[in-house]
Scaffold this motif. Structure first.
Motif, PDB file in Angstrom:
ATOM      1  N   LEU A 128       0.820  -1.215   0.000  1.00 49.21           N
ATOM      2  CA  LEU A 128       0.000   0.000   0.000  1.00 49.21           C
ATOM      3  C   LEU A 128       0.856   1.268   0.000  1.00 49.21           C
ATOM      4  O   LEU A 128       0.403   2.317  -0.448  1.00 49.21           O
ATOM      5  CB  LEU A 128      -0.941   0.013   1.207  1.00 49.21           C
ATOM      6  CG  LEU A 128      -2.058  -1.022   1.186  1.00 49.21           C
ATOM      7  CD1 LEU A 128      -2.821  -0.992   2.508  1.00 49.21           C
ATOM      8  CD2 LEU A 128      -2.988  -0.812   0.000  1.00 49.21           C
ATOM      9  N   GLU A 137      -3.078   1.375  -5.672  1.00 47.41           N
ATOM     10  CA  GLU A 137      -4.536   1.349  -5.875  1.00 47.41           C
ATOM     11  C   GLU A 137      -5.007  -0.043  -6.273  1.00 47.41           C
ATOM     12  O   GLU A 137      -6.071  -0.499  -5.838  1.00 47.41           O
ATOM     13  CB  GLU A 137      -4.937   2.378  -6.924  1.00 47.41           C
ATOM     14  CG  GLU A 137      -4.831   3.803  -6.421  1.00 47.41           C
ATOM     15  CD  GLU A 137      -5.035   4.855  -7.504  1.00 47.41           C
ATOM     16  OE1 GLU A 137      -5.238   4.500  -8.693  1.00 47.41           O
ATOM     17  OE2 GLU A 137      -4.972   6.049  -7.158  1.00 47.41           O
ATOM     18  N   THR A 140      -5.162  -2.036  -3.170  1.00 48.98           N
ATOM     19  CA  THR A 140      -6.336  -1.639  -2.384  1.00 48.98           C
ATOM     20  C   THR A 140      -7.594  -2.293  -2.936  1.00 48.98           C
ATOM     21  O   THR A 140      -8.403  -2.839  -2.180  1.00 48.98           O
ATOM     22  CB  THR A 140      -6.500  -0.108  -2.374  1.00 48.98           C
ATOM     23  OG1 THR A 140      -5.335   0.468  -1.786  1.00 48.98           O
ATOM     24  CG2 THR A 140      -7.731   0.311  -1.599  1.00 48.98           C
TER      25      THR A 140
END
Length: 160
Positions: A128, A137, A140
Motif C-alpha cells: 500500500l 490502488e 487496495t
C-alpha cells in the motif's frame, strides 16, 4: 523495577472474561495471564466469581471484565495483528473464527466472543505504501474484495 503499563485496553464481556483471556493467551507466544480478581460480597457479581482478568498478549496488557450483558463489542474497536507470513495469517484466522467466530471483509473477523480482530500481513502495508500509485490502488482494490487477506493475490494485484 519495571513500571506498569500506563494505558491498557479494557474489554467488557458478559461472563466469559476468563475463558476469553485464556483463549487469547493460547494464540500468541510469550503471552500470559497476569492477574485474576474476584467479586466480593459487595457485588455486583456473584461472590467468588471472576470480576477481571489482566492478561498479556505479545507484551501488551489487556483487562477483561465480566460486566454482564448490557454492553457488547462493535467493529468500532478491533485488535490488529501484524502478521509476518501468510502461514501466520491462515493460522490465526482459523483459530479466531473457530467455534462461532465470523469472517469479515478486508482481513477483519469477529471471534466467538464478539471481539473484532484485523489479521493483516505486514506485506500489505508495504504494498500500500508503493510509490507507484497505480500499483497501490490495485492492491487496495484487491484487498477490498477479500475476506482473509492473501499475500500472493495482493502481490499479483501489484504486478509483482
Amino acid at each position: 523495577m519495571q513500571q506498569a503499563q500506563k494505558i491498557k485496553t479494557f474489554l467488557w464481556y458478559d461472563d466469559q472474561a476468563e475463558e476469553a483471556a485464556n483463549f487469547y493467551v493460547s494464540l500468541f507466544e510469550g503471552s500470559r495471564i497476569v492477574e485474576v480478581t474476584r467479586y466480593s460480597e459487595a457485588g455486583p457479581g456473584e461472590p467468588g466469581s471472576v470480576m477481571t482478568v489482566v492478561f498479556e498478549l505479545a507484551g501488551q496488557q489487556y483487562v477483561a471484565l465480566n460486566g454482564g450483558p448490557q454492553f457488547t463489542f462493535t467493529e468500532a474497536v478491533s485488535l490488529q495483528v501484524d502478521c509476518d507470513s501468510q502461514e501466520e495469517v491462515d493460522s490465526l484466522w482459523e483459530k479466531l473464527t473457530a467455534g462461532g467466530g465470523r469472517p469479515g471483509p478486508c482481513g477483519w473477523l469477529k471471534d466467538k466472543y464478539g471481539l473484532s480482530w484485523q489479521i493483516v500481513p505486514r506485506r500489505l502495508f508495504e504494498l500500500l505504501a508503493d510509490s507507484d500509485k497505480r500499483r497501490a490502488e490495485a492492491v487496495t482494490r484487491a484487498m477490498l474484495g477479500m475476506g482473509k487477506l492473501d499475500v500472493a493475490q495482493l502481490e499479483a494485484a501489484a504486478g509483482q
